[in-house]
Design an enzyme around this catalytic site. Structure first.
Site, PDB file in Angstrom:
ATOM      1  CE  LYS A  12      -9.912   3.708   2.253  1.00 44.58           C
ATOM      2  NZ  LYS A  12     -10.096   3.723   3.719  1.00 44.58           N
TER       3      LYS A  12
ATOM      4  CB  CYS B 145      -0.975  -0.038   1.172  1.00 45.96           C
ATOM      5  SG  CYS B 145      -2.463   0.964   0.896  1.00 45.96           S
TER       6      CYS B 145
ATOM      7  CG  HIS C 180      -4.128  -4.093   2.073  1.00 50.54           C
ATOM      8  ND1 HIS C 180      -3.049  -3.794   2.875  1.00 50.54           N
ATOM      9  CD2 HIS C 180      -4.619  -2.902   1.629  1.00 50.54           C
ATOM     10  CE1 HIS C 180      -2.900  -2.479   2.946  1.00 50.54           C
ATOM     11  NE2 HIS C 180      -3.826  -1.920   2.194  1.00 50.54           N
TER      12      HIS C 180
ATOM     13  CD  GLU D 180      -1.769  -7.145   4.061  1.00 50.30           C
ATOM     14  OE1 GLU D 180      -1.942  -5.954   4.375  1.00 50.30           O
ATOM     15  OE2 GLU D 180      -1.496  -7.507   2.893  1.00 50.30           O
TER      16      GLU D 180
ATOM     17  NE  ARG E  33     -10.075   4.041   9.417  1.00 42.79           N
ATOM     18  CZ  ARG E  33      -9.090   3.677   8.599  1.00 42.79           C
ATOM     19  NH1 ARG E  33      -8.029   3.045   9.068  1.00 42.79           N
ATOM     20  NH2 ARG E  33      -9.172   3.926   7.290  1.00 42.79           N
TER      21      ARG E  33
END
Length: 364
Positions: free
Chosen positions: A167, A146, A239, A241, A253
């Site tokens: 985003k 990232c 990502h 992971e 969030r």
């Protein structure tokens, strides 16, 4: 095989985990176990420190199979932290300054939330540059994730990141574009989570000598590589992971920040992640958040209902990619420690020391 953890205290939460039936084991001082030494350079914000450790530990543990891996935890001292964060990294981490006189087989460098308009203005920039310069000389391979990707390509080749209009968040189908050992046994098309505000483009990367391995019409480039001196640099804009509910937690969030007035942009719903019923539920919640914005509404966020039917569609391809990465380092370490071939009739056959795993010699 257990994943060895280079930590001096059994109080660390990873010692209670057991991915694929295995457990973490403390690396004994002076241990001579033959293993791959990998540093996790964890620059994530305090709230994600422990979950990032868990994600990397589980993924590496699933990928290692018969290989023995020893994880070492590092962080940059200049990464902003709360009092709790400083105490946590003091107990379980070393500073990246400790790396500069040593070497590891590989490192995994995480990103963090951007704070400045320009990467070079981030408080950790000088430390990050020093780390990247060290990695290209002192590792066999280095993984960047990232925001760390954007910092690495900017420093190494002057490739600038570009701000996205919204985003990029969701689970997106990636297509393999290049035959490469890191993609062995990975399907031609597979899905990977993304969550970022910026991107680097395929055209600029290719012009600077990077090999793009996977890309998507919706999320752009994901995985790309380049040999940087002694180290193969592997970059993921996504990502691999992430755990099943990580994107849900990130969206929750961001919604909380919007409702509290900390962010003026109401977050878009992650694409390709929720089922139809969950999307309808979340669309209704988001519509009400836009019409009646108040901090109290955050208590009604339907996290449990949204999590009920989530499925992890990316763990298997992610495990294959990390397996291939571990095998690459094992192969490179064996090759670099190999004595020079003998002359005459006793000369060693050039393929007699190759890894027995089919990933090397196969470029799927």
């Amino acid at each position: 095989m257990p994943v060895l953890i280079d930590i001096d205290s059994h109080e660390h939460h990873l010692f209670s985990r057991a991915p694929n039936g295995g457990t973490a084991a403390m690396a004994s001082p002076g241990s001579r176990v033959e293993c791959l030494d990998i540093g996790l350079i964890n620059n994530m914000p305090d709230a994600a420190l422990m979950s990032t450790e868990r994600q990397i530990f589980d993924l590496v543990g699933a990928a290692a199979e018969r290989l023995v891996v020893r994880l070492h935890f590092y962080t940059m001292a200049t990464t902003p932290r709360s009092e709790w964060g400083h105490d946590y990294v003091r107990r379980y981490y070393r500073s990246t300054d400790d790396l500069l006189n040593g070497g590891l087989d590989g490192v995994i460098v995480t990103g963090t939330e951007p704070r400045a308009a320009n990467l070079t203005e981030e408080p950790y920039w000088n430390s990050f540059v020093q780390l990247v310069d060290w990695a290209r000389e002192n590792t066999l391979s280095s993984v960047y994730s990232c925001l760390a990707v954007h910092g690495a390509v900017l420093h190494m080749d002057g490739v600038e990141r570009h701000k996205l209009p919204a985003k990029c968040i969701g689970v997106f189908a990636q297509t393999k574009t290049t035959r490469h050992p890191l993609m062995h046994n990975v399907p031609a098309t597979f899905r990977i989570p993304h969550a970022r505000w910026n991107e680097v483009t395929e055209r600029e990367l290719v012009n600077c000598g990077y090999s793009v391995l996977t890309t998507s019409p919706q999320s752009g480039v994901d995985c790309f590589v380049k040999q940087q001196k002694k180290s193969l640099f592997v970059h993921f804009q996504g990502h691999p992971e992430y755990e099943t509910q990580t994107l849900l937690g990130e969206y929750r969030r961001d919604m909380g920040r919007f409702l509290r007035g900390e962010n003026e942009v109401c977050p878009t719903i992650p694409r390709g992640y929720f089922g139809m019923e969950a999307e309808e539920l979340l669309t209704a919640y988001r519509r009400k958040a836009l019409s009646d914005r108040c901090p109290e509404f955050f208590a009604d966020f339907p996290a449990d209902r949204l999590a009920r039917d989530l499925r992890n569609a990316w763990h298997r391809p992610a495990r294959h990619i990390y397996r291939n990465w571990l095998l690459y380092m094992a192969s490179q370490r064996a090759a670099r420690s190999r004595p020079p071939p003998l002359s005459g009739r006793n000369r060693t056959r050039p393929d007699s020391h190759r890894s027995g795993d089919p990933a090397f010699g196969h470029h799927g």
